[in-house]
Design an enzyme around this catalytic site. Sequence first.
Site, short mmCIF file in Angstrom:
data_model
loop_
_atom_site.label_atom_id
_atom_site.label_comp_id
_atom_site.label_asym_id
_atom_site.label_seq_id
_atom_site.Cartn_x
_atom_site.Cartn_y
_atom_site.Cartn_z
N GLU C 63 2.89 14.28 -6.58
CA GLU C 63 3.92 13.82 -7.51
C GLU C 63 3.46 13.93 -8.96
O GLU C 63 4.25 14.26 -9.85
CB GLU C 63 4.30 12.36 -7.20
CG GLU C 63 5.05 12.17 -5.89
CD GLU C 63 4.16 12.15 -4.66
OE1 GLU C 63 2.92 12.21 -4.79
OE2 GLU C 63 4.71 12.06 -3.54
N PHE C 91 5.31 6.04 -8.99
CA PHE C 91 4.11 5.51 -9.66
C PHE C 91 3.03 6.59 -9.76
O PHE C 91 2.27 6.63 -10.72
CB PHE C 91 3.58 4.28 -8.94
CG PHE C 91 4.61 3.19 -8.84
CD1 PHE C 91 5.23 2.71 -9.98
CD2 PHE C 91 4.98 2.66 -7.62
CE1 PHE C 91 6.21 1.73 -9.91
CE2 PHE C 91 5.94 1.66 -7.53
CZ PHE C 91 6.56 1.20 -8.68
N HIS C 132 8.34 1.42 0.28
CA HIS C 132 9.47 2.36 0.28
C HIS C 132 10.74 1.67 -0.20
O HIS C 132 11.84 2.00 0.26
CB HIS C 132 9.68 2.96 1.67
CG HIS C 132 8.62 3.95 2.06
ND1 HIS C 132 7.35 3.57 2.40
CD2 HIS C 132 8.63 5.31 2.15
CE1 HIS C 132 6.63 4.65 2.70
NE2 HIS C 132 7.38 5.71 2.55
C1 LIG Z 1 2.70 9.49 -2.33
C2 LIG Z 1 3.62 9.82 -1.22
N1 LIG Z 1 4.41 10.91 -1.32
C3 LIG Z 1 5.26 11.22 -0.33
C4 LIG Z 1 5.33 10.45 0.81
C5 LIG Z 1 6.34 10.79 1.93
N2 LIG Z 1 5.64 11.23 3.11
C6 LIG Z 1 5.42 10.42 4.16
S1 LIG Z 1 4.58 11.18 5.41
C7 LIG Z 1 4.50 12.62 4.54
C8 LIG Z 1 3.83 13.83 5.13
C9 LIG Z 1 2.40 13.60 5.20
O1 LIG Z 1 1.77 14.69 5.79
P1 LIG Z 1 0.34 14.48 6.42
O2 LIG Z 1 -0.51 13.72 5.46
O3 LIG Z 1 -0.17 15.80 6.84
O4 LIG Z 1 0.55 13.52 7.66
P2 LIG Z 1 1.34 13.81 9.03
O5 LIG Z 1 2.64 13.13 8.88
O6 LIG Z 1 1.45 15.29 9.18
O7 LIG Z 1 0.51 13.19 10.07
C10 LIG Z 1 5.14 12.50 3.32
C11 LIG Z 1 5.27 13.57 2.32
C12 LIG Z 1 4.50 9.33 0.87
N3 LIG Z 1 4.50 8.49 1.92
N4 LIG Z 1 3.63 9.05 -0.14
#
Ligand SMILES: Cc1ncc(C[n+]2csc(CCOP(=O)(O)OP(=O)(O)O)c2C)c(N)n1
Lengths: 344, 344, 328, 328
Positions: C63, C91, C132
């Site tokens: 972000e 943030f 969230h």
């Molecule tokens: C700072 C932030 N940006 C975006 C999100 C939304 N989000 C939740 S899970 C996710 C994907 C995360 O991918 P990964 O770390 O590879 O974990 P996986 O779900 O594949 O296990 C995103 C973008 C978040 N929770 N926090």
Amino acid sequence: MAEALGADVLRDLLAQMLLIRRFEERLIHLREDAGLLRGHYHVYIGQEATAVAVCRRLVPADYLFTTHRNHGHLLARGVDPAALLAEILGRATGCNGGRGGTLHPVAPALGVLHTSAIVGGALPLAAGAALAARRRGTDTVAVVFFGDGALEEGAAYEALNLAALWRLPLLLVCENNSVPPALRRAGQYPSSTHAARELADVPRALQIPAVVVDGADPRAVDAAVAPLLARARAGEGPGFVEARNSRWPGSYPLWPTLVGADFELAWAWEPERVPAALAEWSASSDPILLLARDLLAAGAATRAELLALDGAARAAIAAAERAARAAPEPPAEQALAGVFASPE
Amino acid sequence: MAEALGADVLRDLLAQMLLIRRFEERLIHLREDAGLLRGHYHVYIGQEATAVAVCRRLVPADYLFTTHRNHGHLLARGVDPAALLAEILGRATGCNGGRGGTLHPVAPALGVLHTSAIVGGALPLAAGAALAARRRGTDTVAVVFFGDGALEEGAAYEALNLAALWRLPLLLVCENNSVPPALRRAGQYPSSTHAARELADVPRALQIPAVVVDGADPRAVDAAVAPLLARARAGEGPGFVEARNSRWPGSYPLWPTLVGADFELAWAWEPERVPAALAEWSASSDPILLLARDLLAAGAATRAELLALDGAARAAIAAAERAARAAPEPPAEQALAGVFASPE
Amino acid sequence: MEAGGRELTFAEAMAEALRACLAADERLVVIGGGFAGLTPAARYFAPLLAEFPDRFLAPPIAELGIAGIGAGAAMAGLRPIVDLGTGSFAFEAFPAIVNEAAIAYYTSNGQTAVPVLYHLHSGIRGAGAAQHSHAPHALFWQTPGLQIMLPSAPAEVKGLLRWALLRSRNPTIFVNHYRLFAERGPVPEGDYEIPFGQARVVRPGRDVTLIACGVMVPRALAAAETLAGEGIDAEVVDPRTLVPLDLDTLLASVRKTGRVVTADETPRSCGVAGELLARVCEAVWDALKAPPRRVAIPDVSIPFAASQEEYVTPTAARLVEAARAVCR
Amino acid sequence: MEAGGRELTFAEAMAEALRACLAADERLVVIGGGFAGLTPAARYFAPLLAEFPDRFLAPPIAELGIAGIGAGAAMAGLRPIVDLGTGSFAFEAFPAIVNEAAIAYYTSNGQTAVPVLYHLHSGIRGAGAAQHSHAPHALFWQTPGLQIMLPSAPAEVKGLLRWALLRSRNPTIFVNHYRLFAERGPVPEGDYEIPFGQARVVRPGRDVTLIACGVMVPRALAAAETLAGEGIDAEVVDPRTLVPLDLDTLLASVRKTGRVVTADETPRSCGVAGELLARVCEAVWDALKAPPRRVAIPDVSIPFAASQEEYVTPTAARLVEAARAVCR
Ligand SMILES: Cc1ncc(C[n+]2csc(CCOP(=O)(O)OP(=O)(O)O)c2C)c(N)n1
Ligand SMILES: Cc1ncc(C[n+]2csc(CCOP(=O)(O)OP(=O)(O)O)c2C)c(N)n1
Ligand SMILES: [Mg+2]
Ligand SMILES: [Mg+2]
């Protein structure tokens, strides 16, 4: 070097993996019950081998930090499934009294102090817990699980640099669940949103020892983790494991979805019964089926013994579900209480 | 490959380096004048070769982003010293009308759109300008200068990853001014607050071509920069240069301090006149003295010719000082105006 | 702007505006661009990606990086839309938004405009818990140099977004609310703009002014219905944009009714409802017949459990209570 | 707490408290720790590093990383002090402070306390321009779960800091001001604590209440002197901590004087002065004899030029103007 895991250990790990699998599967079913399971959630299906292998190497004093995809880590650490499920359902008996939900469960007695669902957010926190452990002069470590996505966040990079500079007793477990089966072991898997040839190159650039392993194989995970943990406990600084997993097809849609049917352990010996949409993944990548087949092939367990493990897992989850469903919601007005801890 | 720089070019670069040197030196003197030069500031003394060599390779349309230590970059890019000095003194004739001061000077006509003094802050911004350039289909590039400290910030890491993924036309110039003379060229210089063996390992982990050069040698900088710029202009993505400099002793204290005496170009041939505290640095690391000695040794310039360049630089700075001192402050009430641009 | 009978959801109207703006101005690029997160409304935005594939950039989870890229690209002549996703993720982007985008125009003495739009879907969404559910618009209002739009209805988002994307030259925060996407309402067919800084009297009334922002507008209308049944005729005013703020329209209403309740879904302290209350008290003190009230989130993190989440939400019922107290 | 004639600067008193606390509690560690930035007051803190070398950790420039490490270490039993430096750099650390430190106690249902102290030297410092003048305490007040201390004088910082470091179990923002370090005042010799949540009547008066925070307290006292010369007897009240807030003491004063000016060095909109004004209006409306006023920074970035920087600073003169208007 770590000794190879014996059949007893592997059977025990399989039992834990089954507990996680059945827990997550129930969750997906609970979602069908309108209003019961509120909000978005993430399941750990397909990555069970990593959590159980890592957590087996931990001692009670160690800290554990995890992410939005945390259920498997908490169960592998020994959290009561009833308390976790109640939390996910927002009940007063949940491990946070219903205040945290699926994204924020804690278990302080097991070193799970706070769970952040912010991608990358856990790494600095875990480094902090590692710092606290080191300053107490113990051989306690902090382990932090995170997804491949976390390495896209600057927070993760800053934490890696700090952990390396301060030689913190920190084990970083990156669960890269975006890897096709053939590349789970080998190097150089590019991610669509990361420019590195392989993610482990990032910690390597910061001189953190980094190993890539097949996250679907508990023996491989154990072999990678054991020496890094030993180093960390000895004060020699952090270690990094990229545990590669092939994403469970049910975790591709925005909401977890059971693909075809409930999991059956018998698929290990009756592959023709696996639903078509799951067939390839089950054959190549399901850590439970892979381990079950290995144990059977090695004569380390009978089908009946394995089915008994699964039966126990199902019974435990069913009991957890009954308890969670019966539990009350926390009182609404309590929402205003407990914002601040009283002074020492 | 880039051709080696000819004597004409080097003399011209030396003239620019002298302009920067004399500018910064005047600034330190102005600080003695109570109330005239307000606030903290950073000088570029000792790094002049890097800015002039890089900026020589830019065309007018290119973007330039810099940091708290920006004066040298702006002067090398062709910003009027009077406008820059007036800005640093908070005058209405300054390049920002006095609103920005030393930390935020801009020169939009020269592609300096906004200057951030937040460590690491410039990298995402420059990547954004590079994105804009690429989408217009031009061969414009963005160049961003930053210190070794910037690579400790997550913002820099995120920008590197994005630039690599999106193959942005971005030249990243990391001025590592923490390097002892002997290690300026060679690899593996560890920094006290970075865990990498060498900083260039970070972009390398993200598959960005990265070169380490002696930042005190404009020929070395040019040779490193030219092919990376050509790649970037051709749409082949970002490049990274770690330009190593040995910090000027006057930039160790919290406030820039002239060590011993005003700079003299004649130190190039009368080293015994260099103040003791500066002697070692002048002999090994001062890019102006190094280049002057080379030009003299190669017979590419006479002492008188070099002194004339210095005289011109001093005259230009003196004129800038007169103009800036004479300029008015911006009206106080104007502080409330111009928060928002009017709509299109 | 006549709706001519057509009803759309908020998400559809928003997608309609986006489509028209993408077609109208080549400089618009979208970084990210789920827009509706995990809601079913995501389906209205997916076709945009198919229609304008080269205008959408899929970023890593970074972000801060993309907010900075958006700001830098805007300085260099693009008009980026950066979708930061859930409000709580904003943030991460604060350094780029607050320390860079917000200051560049002023600090450059008007030489560098930053026409970037940051989109967030924010607020108490239902089971979002502490990470969230943030709605950071009070924080952005505390940051000079940022425009803030808080559309409250389908026709509103269509017009405000068009103005933001095609006219505005300033960094703008589009504070969207998870619970608005599915709201339905009349939406005019053609293109139209709602310039920033023009508040809207959503429902005229004589007895009390309800100043409501974003998601609080439908709640205020519901509250006004209830109040009408009790003989209280509430006027609902929607500022539409906090920066610029059309204070005159708000004050005119309060002068008329003599009573005011301000409402916003941010935490109470240093929140938006409090700022609006302070503005009114400073300006039309003498016109007030009763102490002002505000409706906001109490100063707690958002709890997960349904009972507790509901309890801290500034609902229509809370507005009714506050209005009753003011009219007593 | 009797001062016994001894005078110290704010910086000396702060260093004295830090030394005593470091000696008293092994769990205190300092990450960063310049504390006074580029001011001459830095010399009072340097000896601490020499005295407690193993308690100071020199970090890379990674505000987000160290803020998160501080929070995580606090969860695991340390009592870290994280010096984030200039207030503007705190934005880098927002994700760790706002999304993690602030929520952990509440979200864990009281199981995990986070006794971390974040220190910032903030505010309009003189030539700090847009990126070295931020005072983010209004943003932190908008963040439930954070305590905020704003000491205004040498004796104050000594007592508040001791309470924060040895007693508090919650994440605390110590919003220091660049221009306070050199302020002199009487400071008691021994150890003493000032518990959070106890406002202080700094100067009693009858005609108007000036509620002033942090650096505004000495300015309010100067204003009160000027006002006294005009026959206006101003009461100056210092909340000391915004969270927890001792509203009772503030309201008691306003009830007594019937007039109020609130003052804080944050931007006007959604700032601290506005929140204090709103609290007063909500609570003691009937006691007010005149419309309330606030003194704050106008909604602009801080300009560099001396003339313009001074113009936007909420000085004693601005307080005098506001108090006169309220007493007219
Ligand atoms: C700072 C932030 N940006 C975006 C999100 C939304 N989000 C939740 S899970 C996710 C994907 C995360 O991918 P990964 O770390 O590879 O974990 P996986 O779900 O594949 O296990 C995103 C973008 C978040 N929770 N926090
Ligand atoms: C985010 C942020 N943190 C801290 C600072 C304070 N600061 C200003 S210059 C500086 C050192 C930067 O080092 P480097 O990038 O190597 O540049 P150099 O001054 O050595 O040229 C620091 C920490 C800042 N400006 N921004
Ligand atoms: Mg993943
Ligand atoms: Mg440096």
